[in-house]
Scaffold this motif. Structure first.
Motif, PDB file in Angstrom:
ATOM      1  N   HIS A 157       0.881  -1.086   0.140  1.00  0.00           N
ATOM      2  CA  HIS A 157       0.106  -0.050  -0.013  1.00  0.00           C
ATOM      3  C   HIS A 157       0.828   1.211   0.040  1.00  0.00           C
ATOM      4  CE1 HIS A 157      -4.145  -0.230   0.232  1.00  0.00           C
ATOM      5  NE2 HIS A 157      -4.164  -1.534   0.662  1.00  0.00           N
ATOM      6  N   PHE A 158       1.870   1.224   0.694  1.00  0.00           N
ATOM      7  CA  PHE A 158       2.731   2.446   0.949  1.00  0.00           C
ATOM      8  C   PHE A 158       3.299   2.649  -0.511  1.00  0.00           C
ATOM      9  CE2 PHE A 158       6.381   4.619   1.652  1.00  0.00           C
ATOM     10  CZ  PHE A 158       6.177   5.701   2.481  1.00  0.00           C
ATOM     11  N   ALA A 159       3.808   1.429  -1.020  1.00  0.00           N
ATOM     12  CA  ALA A 159       4.607   1.763  -2.410  1.00  0.00           C
ATOM     13  C   ALA A 159       3.661   2.265  -3.418  1.00  0.00           C
ATOM     14  CB  ALA A 159       5.210   0.372  -2.778  1.00  0.00           C
ATOM     15  N   VAL A 160       2.372   1.754  -3.517  1.00  0.00           N
ATOM     16  CA  VAL A 160       1.369   2.033  -4.577  1.00  0.00           C
ATOM     17  C   VAL A 160       0.984   3.629  -4.387  1.00  0.00           C
ATOM     18  CG1 VAL A 160      -0.719   1.731  -5.273  1.00  0.00           C
ATOM     19  CG2 VAL A 160       0.743  -0.132  -4.856  1.00  0.00           C
ATOM     20  N   GLU A 161       0.767   3.765  -2.949  1.00  0.00           N
ATOM     21  CA  GLU A 161       0.185   5.419  -2.784  1.00  0.00           C
ATOM     22  C   GLU A 161       1.202   6.336  -3.031  1.00  0.00           C
ATOM     23  OE1 GLU A 161      -2.600   5.420   0.831  1.00  0.00           O
ATOM     24  OE2 GLU A 161      -2.771   3.180   0.453  1.00  0.00           O
ATOM     25  N   SER A 162       2.470   6.070  -2.251  1.00  0.00           N
ATOM     26  CA  SER A 162       3.482   7.012  -2.374  1.00  0.00           C
ATOM     27  C   SER A 162       4.195   7.158  -3.816  1.00  0.00           C
ATOM     28  CB  SER A 162       4.581   6.965  -1.591  1.00  0.00           C
ATOM     29  OG  SER A 162       5.121   5.589  -1.473  1.00  0.00           O
ATOM     30  N   THR A 163       4.025   6.174  -4.381  1.00  0.00           N
ATOM     31  CA  THR A 163       4.805   6.191  -5.757  1.00  0.00           C
ATOM     32  C   THR A 163       3.922   6.829  -7.019  1.00  0.00           C
ATOM     33  OG1 THR A 163       6.351   4.195  -5.409  1.00  0.00           O
ATOM     34  CG2 THR A 163       5.930   4.807  -7.806  1.00  0.00           C
ATOM     35  N   LEU A 164       2.506   6.424  -6.782  1.00  0.00           N
ATOM     36  CA  LEU A 164       1.620   6.987  -7.774  1.00  0.00           C
ATOM     37  C   LEU A 164       0.714   8.077  -7.294  1.00  0.00           C
ATOM     38  CD1 LEU A 164       0.159   3.245  -8.967  1.00  0.00           C
ATOM     39  CD2 LEU A 164       2.112   4.741  -9.967  1.00  0.00           C
ATOM     40  N   ARG A 205      -3.813  10.121  -2.812  1.00  0.00           N
ATOM     41  CA  ARG A 205      -4.176  10.653  -1.537  1.00  0.00           C
ATOM     42  C   ARG A 205      -5.132  10.320  -0.639  1.00  0.00           C
ATOM     43  NH1 ARG A 205       0.221  10.731  -1.267  1.00  0.00           N
ATOM     44  NH2 ARG A 205       1.693  12.085  -2.416  1.00  0.00           N
ATOM     45  N   ARG A 206      -5.940   9.482  -1.091  1.00  0.00           N
ATOM     46  CA  ARG A 206      -7.082   9.000  -0.568  1.00  0.00           C
ATOM     47  C   ARG A 206      -7.448   7.250  -0.421  1.00  0.00           C
ATOM     48  NH1 ARG A 206     -12.423  11.090  -0.084  1.00  0.00           N
ATOM     49  NH2 ARG A 206     -12.234  10.843   2.119  1.00  0.00           N
ATOM     50  N   GLY A 207      -6.237   6.683  -0.588  1.00  0.00           N
ATOM     51  CA  GLY A 207      -5.920   5.231  -0.478  1.00  0.00           C
ATOM     52  C   GLY A 207      -5.850   4.995   1.018  1.00  0.00           C
ATOM     53  N   PHE A 208      -5.459   3.804   1.307  1.00  0.00           N
ATOM     54  CA  PHE A 208      -5.487   3.394   2.930  1.00  0.00           C
ATOM     55  C   PHE A 208      -4.933   4.491   3.829  1.00  0.00           C
ATOM     56  CE2 PHE A 208      -3.407   1.221   6.342  1.00  0.00           C
ATOM     57  CZ  PHE A 208      -4.643   0.560   7.026  1.00  0.00           C
ATOM     58  N   PHE A 209      -3.479   4.673   3.409  1.00  0.00           N
ATOM     59  CA  PHE A 209      -2.854   5.699   4.072  1.00  0.00           C
ATOM     60  C   PHE A 209      -3.320   7.104   4.269  1.00  0.00           C
ATOM     61  CE2 PHE A 209       0.303   2.050   4.143  1.00  0.00           C
ATOM     62  CZ  PHE A 209       0.491   1.714   5.459  1.00  0.00           C
ATOM     63  N   ALA A 224      14.681  -8.590   6.104  1.00  0.00           N
ATOM     64  CA  ALA A 224      15.979  -8.441   7.113  1.00  0.00           C
ATOM     65  C   ALA A 224      15.789  -8.068   8.593  1.00  0.00           C
ATOM     66  CB  ALA A 224      16.884  -7.598   6.438  1.00  0.00           C
ATOM     67  N   LEU A 225      14.428  -7.490   8.821  1.00  0.00           N
ATOM     68  CA  LEU A 225      14.075  -7.109  10.047  1.00  0.00           C
ATOM     69  C   LEU A 225      14.115  -8.215  10.943  1.00  0.00           C
ATOM     70  CD1 LEU A 225      13.757  -4.304  11.210  1.00  0.00           C
ATOM     71  CD2 LEU A 225      11.359  -4.831  11.182  1.00  0.00           C
ATOM     72  N   GLU A 226      14.896  -8.060  12.178  1.00  0.00           N
ATOM     73  CA  GLU A 226      14.677  -8.944  13.376  1.00  0.00           C
ATOM     74  C   GLU A 226      13.510  -8.942  14.140  1.00  0.00           C
ATOM     75  OE1 GLU A 226      16.951 -11.420  14.228  1.00  0.00           O
ATOM     76  OE2 GLU A 226      17.975 -10.846  12.480  1.00  0.00           O
ATOM     77  N   PRO A 227      12.795 -10.045  14.754  1.00  0.00           N
ATOM     78  CA  PRO A 227      11.587  -9.843  15.491  1.00  0.00           C
ATOM     79  C   PRO A 227      11.976  -8.710  16.484  1.00  0.00           C
ATOM     80  CG  PRO A 227      12.095 -12.068  15.201  1.00  0.00           C
ATOM     81  CD  PRO A 227      13.185 -11.443  14.494  1.00  0.00           C
ATOM     82  N   GLY A 228      10.811  -7.767  16.619  1.00  0.00           N
ATOM     83  CA  GLY A 228      11.000  -6.768  17.672  1.00  0.00           C
ATOM     84  C   GLY A 228      11.290  -5.475  17.067  1.00  0.00           C
ATOM     85  N   GLY A 229      11.892  -5.638  15.690  1.00  0.00           N
ATOM     86  CA  GLY A 229      12.424  -4.448  14.945  1.00  0.00           C
ATOM     87  C   GLY A 229      11.185  -3.822  14.243  1.00  0.00           C
ATOM     88  N   THR A 230      11.247  -2.369  13.870  1.00  0.00           N
ATOM     89  CA  THR A 230      10.273  -1.368  13.460  1.00  0.00           C
ATOM     90  C   THR A 230      10.798  -1.088  12.022  1.00  0.00           C
ATOM     91  OG1 THR A 230       9.489  -1.356  15.739  1.00  0.00           O
ATOM     92  CG2 THR A 230       8.664   0.170  13.764  1.00  0.00           C
ATOM     93  N   ILE A 231       9.968  -1.034  10.862  1.00  0.00           N
ATOM     94  CA  ILE A 231      10.123  -0.096   9.996  1.00  0.00           C
ATOM     95  C   ILE A 231       9.433   1.216  10.187  1.00  0.00           C
ATOM     96  CG2 ILE A 231       9.701  -0.047   7.453  1.00  0.00           C
ATOM     97  CD1 ILE A 231      10.029  -2.760   7.093  1.00  0.00           C
ATOM     98  N   GLU A 232       9.979   2.172   9.781  1.00  0.00           N
ATOM     99  CA  GLU A 232       9.263   3.517   9.857  1.00  0.00           C
ATOM    100  C   GLU A 232       9.167   4.314   8.845  1.00  0.00           C
ATOM    101  OE1 GLU A 232      10.176   6.075  13.597  1.00  0.00           O
ATOM    102  OE2 GLU A 232      10.518   4.455  14.707  1.00  0.00           O
ATOM    103  N   LEU A 233       8.035   4.771   8.377  1.00  0.00           N
ATOM    104  CA  LEU A 233       7.882   5.442   7.169  1.00  0.00           C
ATOM    105  C   LEU A 233       7.234   6.717   7.140  1.00  0.00           C
ATOM    106  CD1 LEU A 233       6.656   2.189   5.312  1.00  0.00           C
ATOM    107  CD2 LEU A 233       9.027   3.280   5.020  1.00  0.00           C
ATOM    108  N   GLU A 234       7.153   7.709   6.487  1.00  0.00           N
ATOM    109  CA  GLU A 234       6.495   8.804   6.523  1.00  0.00           C
ATOM    110  C   GLU A 234       5.557   8.931   5.159  1.00  0.00           C
ATOM    111  OE1 GLU A 234       8.546  12.141   7.286  1.00  0.00           O
ATOM    112  OE2 GLU A 234       8.987  11.794   9.272  1.00  0.00           O
ATOM    113  N   PHE A 235       4.296   9.191   5.360  1.00  0.00           N
ATOM    114  CA  PHE A 235       3.447   9.328   4.285  1.00  0.00           C
ATOM    115  C   PHE A 235       3.203  10.726   4.103  1.00  0.00           C
ATOM    116  CE2 PHE A 235      -0.597   9.342   2.063  1.00  0.00           C
ATOM    117  CZ  PHE A 235      -0.470   8.613   0.932  1.00  0.00           C
ATOM    118  N   GLU A 236       3.445  11.477   3.002  1.00  0.00           N
ATOM    119  CA  GLU A 236       2.994  13.010   3.001  1.00  0.00           C
ATOM    120  C   GLU A 236       1.568  13.014   2.388  1.00  0.00           C
ATOM    121  OE1 GLU A 236       5.014  15.197   4.287  1.00  0.00           O
ATOM    122  OE2 GLU A 236       6.635  13.849   4.620  1.00  0.00           O
TER     123      GLU A 236
END
Length: 152
Positions: A44-51, A54-58, A140-152
């Motif tokens: 979802h993030f890839a689709v919404e941010s790349t394309l 502005r009114r998709g899931f995020f 590659a993320l270990e359990p307990g790790g977090t990916i953080e992204l910003e959606f403008e």
């Protein structure tokens, strides 16, 4: 701006937490098909941010929708047309990931609903590249790790 955090649990599933510009938070822990949803959310993030949707899931989450409302059965009622369009595109990329068969722009455009955005091979390649980077980070993320992204 929406801050998105997806934390990897020990079972490979993700915990999604979204913090809106006003500081309010919505979150979800998936239990059914849980491993799929972290990858689905990253798609979802890839689709919404790349394309530029502005009114998709995020986008809806950033507007103040709760995650449960994005089913179209919550307090906010049915989803806007753009959110439905985004779901179809994300579904195409989920199908690709699951099947290993790449879908062409012609394939997508033939099945897109009337009025939906037509995609080019270049746009599809851009989404694949973004999604690929995100899924590699997730793998590659270990359990307990977090990916953080910003959606403008």
């Amino acid at each position: 701006m929406l801050r998105i955090q997806i934390t990897k649990r020990a079972d490979g599933a993700g915990l999604l937490r979204c913090t809106r510009a006003d500081g309010s938070v919505t979150w979800q822990k998936q239990t059914r098909h849980a491993m799929h949803f972290a990858m689905h959310d990253l798609t979802h993030f890839a689709v919404e941010s790349t394309l530029g949707f502005r009114r998709g899931f995020f986008g809806l989450i950033a507007e103040g929708w709760e995650i449960d409302d994005t089913t179209g059965k919550g307090a906010r009622g049915k989803l806007p047309a753009e959110a439905i369009e985004v779901e179809h595109i994300v579904g195409m990329f989920d199908t690709e990931r699951a099947s290993g068969v790449l879908i062409t722009a012609d394939d997508y455009n033939q099945h897109a609903s009337a009025g939906a955005r037509r995609l080019t091979e270049e746009q599809i390649a851009q989404v694949r590249a973004c999604r690929g980077e995100l899924l590699s980070l997730w793998a590659a993320l270990e359990p307990g790790g977090t990916i953080e992204l910003e959606f403008e």
